[in-house]
Design an enzyme around this catalytic site. Structure first.
Site, PDB file in Angstrom:
ATOM      1  N   ARG A  48      24.155  30.930  39.358  1.00 26.21           N
ATOM      2  CA  ARG A  48      22.963  31.444  40.040  1.00 26.21           C
ATOM      3  C   ARG A  48      22.062  32.246  39.111  1.00 26.21           C
ATOM      4  O   ARG A  48      20.922  32.536  39.463  1.00 26.21           O
ATOM      5  CB  ARG A  48      23.355  32.229  41.291  1.00 26.21           C
ATOM      6  CG  ARG A  48      24.239  33.420  41.045  1.00 26.21           C
ATOM      7  CD  ARG A  48      24.855  33.916  42.334  1.00 26.21           C
ATOM      8  NE  ARG A  48      23.852  34.326  43.306  1.00 26.21           N
ATOM      9  CZ  ARG A  48      23.116  35.430  43.178  1.00 26.21           C
ATOM     10  NH1 ARG A  48      23.294  36.222  42.167  1.00 26.21           N
ATOM     11  NH2 ARG A  48      22.228  35.735  44.088  1.00 26.21           N
ATOM     12  N   ASP A  80      19.521  41.731  43.438  1.00 28.43           N
ATOM     13  CA  ASP A  80      20.893  41.778  43.923  1.00 28.43           C
ATOM     14  C   ASP A  80      21.551  43.118  43.648  1.00 28.43           C
ATOM     15  O   ASP A  80      21.185  43.821  42.726  1.00 28.43           O
ATOM     16  CB  ASP A  80      21.757  40.755  43.164  1.00 28.43           C
ATOM     17  CG  ASP A  80      21.519  39.356  43.655  1.00 28.43           C
ATOM     18  OD1 ASP A  80      21.039  39.213  44.777  1.00 28.43           O
ATOM     19  OD2 ASP A  80      21.817  38.430  42.895  1.00 28.43           O
ATOM     20  N   GLU A  87      54.016  30.910  37.267  1.00 29.21           N
ATOM     21  CA  GLU A  87      54.104  32.322  36.859  1.00 29.21           C
ATOM     22  C   GLU A  87      53.144  32.648  35.732  1.00 29.21           C
ATOM     23  O   GLU A  87      52.942  33.806  35.396  1.00 29.21           O
ATOM     24  CB  GLU A  87      55.530  32.657  36.423  1.00 29.21           C
ATOM     25  CG  GLU A  87      56.542  32.547  37.527  1.00 29.21           C
ATOM     26  CD  GLU A  87      56.140  33.333  38.769  1.00 29.21           C
ATOM     27  OE1 GLU A  87      55.981  34.556  38.647  1.00 29.21           O
ATOM     28  OE2 GLU A  87      55.977  32.724  39.837  1.00 29.21           O
ATOM     29  N   PRO A 105      45.306  37.989  36.457  1.00 25.88           N
ATOM     30  CA  PRO A 105      45.215  39.375  36.925  1.00 25.88           C
ATOM     31  C   PRO A 105      45.363  40.381  35.775  1.00 25.88           C
ATOM     32  O   PRO A 105      45.050  41.550  35.936  1.00 25.88           O
ATOM     33  CB  PRO A 105      46.369  39.517  37.916  1.00 25.88           C
ATOM     34  CG  PRO A 105      46.957  38.175  38.102  1.00 25.88           C
ATOM     35  CD  PRO A 105      46.468  37.282  37.003  1.00 25.88           C
TER      36      PRO A 105
HETATM   37  N1  ADE Z   1      44.914  34.337  38.782  1.00 25.10           N
HETATM   38  C1  ADE Z   1      45.742  34.901  39.680  1.00 25.10           C
HETATM   39  N2  ADE Z   1      45.231  36.045  40.139  1.00 25.10           N
HETATM   40  C2  ADE Z   1      44.026  36.228  39.521  1.00 25.10           C
HETATM   41  C3  ADE Z   1      43.023  37.234  39.565  1.00 25.10           C
HETATM   42  N3  ADE Z   1      43.145  38.309  40.341  1.00 25.10           N
HETATM   43  N4  ADE Z   1      41.956  37.067  38.791  1.00 25.10           N
HETATM   44  C4  ADE Z   1      41.829  36.004  37.982  1.00 25.10           C
HETATM   45  N5  ADE Z   1      42.733  35.035  37.900  1.00 25.10           N
HETATM   46  C5  ADE Z   1      43.834  35.134  38.657  1.00 25.10           C
END
Ligand code: ADE
Length: 247
Positions: free
Chosen positions: A154, A169, A116, A89
């Site tokens: 793709r 797309d 974590e 994230p």
């Molecule tokens: N691992 C945990 N959450 C994630 C996300 N939002 N994007 C990519 N990998 C992740």
């Protein structure tokens, strides 16, 4: 193209990738996926891959050495150089432009974290970039890796049966959302198919589709319009759409 996936659950990603377009891309030898488990590179009876975080706090952190040895084996398996990408994230958001960039590489490596996270020193030394698939937290990188694999597969030449469809797309042509699509029956209790689509007039159909794409983007993702670089004709189509569909 070759994609190596490092994960404590490598079969998870390959299962998702066994169907539909990605499965077909593999059958057609446009894509080869290889799963790797860092546990196979861990030492001791328990083959430990994670440990408690220094400084305290909940959860476990993936250790440097099993991942590092696994990465070394991945790199050795094929002479083609490969970027290592960590899914997290904290990464840069995945966009269609990034997907296109990756799709043009001969090879890359996806590293999926669990728990974590991964010891920061491994990331600093071995990872070329971090990618996030959105502002939410998954319990591991596997689903994110599957998203990357699908989006990239793709775009391989010959992966889609109708070569046109990727170009049309959402995002692909010009960063706009896609127009709506309809199929039989023409008349239905949920509504009728817009007449223009049955007119056989290709210029009018193209114009209608463009207007719908512009209108939808305005309604749902106005942030994308700023980037889209609209022509004068586009702006007129959009104004007409707005007049008919007051927000
Ligand atoms: N691992 C945990 N959450 C994630 C996300 N939002 N994007 C990519 N990998 C992740």
């Amino acid at each position: 193209m070759r994609i190596d996936i490092i994960s404590l659950f490598p079969e998870f990603v390959s299962q998702i990738a066994g169907h539909g377009v990605v499965g077909r891309a593999q059958e057609r030898a446009l894509l080869s996926l290889h799963g790797w488990n860092p546990r196979d590179y861990a030492e001791g009876n328990y083959r430990r891959v994670d440990d408690r975080p220094f400084g305290g706090g909940p959860g476990m952190v993936m250790m440097i050495d099993p991942l590092r040895d696994c990465l070394a084996a991945v790199r050795l398996a094929d002479p083609a150089p490969a970027k290592a990408i960590y899914l997290s994230p904290q990464g840069r958001p995945l966009t269609q432009a990034k997907v296109r960039e990756l799709a043009a590489e001969p090879r890359f490596i996806l590293l999926c974290g669990r728990y974590e996270g991964v010891d920061e020193r491994l990331l600093a030394a071995e990872v070329d970039e971090e990618i996030s698939i959105g502002d939410y937290v998954l319990s591991g990188g596997e689903l994110a890796a599957a998203v990357v694999v699908d989006a990239v597969a793709r775009l391989q030449d010959g992966a889609l049966n109708d070569a046109e469809s990727a170009a049309q797309d959402s995002f692909e042509a010009d960063g706009l959302l896609d127009c709506p699509h309809y199929t039989r029956p023409v008349e239905h209790e949920l509504g009728d198919v817009p007449e223009v689509l049955m007119s056989g007039n290709h210029a009018q159909i193209a114009r209608w589709r463009r207007q719908q794409a512009l209108g939808r983007t305005w309604l749902r993702r106005p942030d994308l319009l700023d980037e889209a670089g609209l022509s004068k004709a586009d702006r007129e189509l959009l104004e007409a759409f707005k007049a008919e569909n007051p927000g």
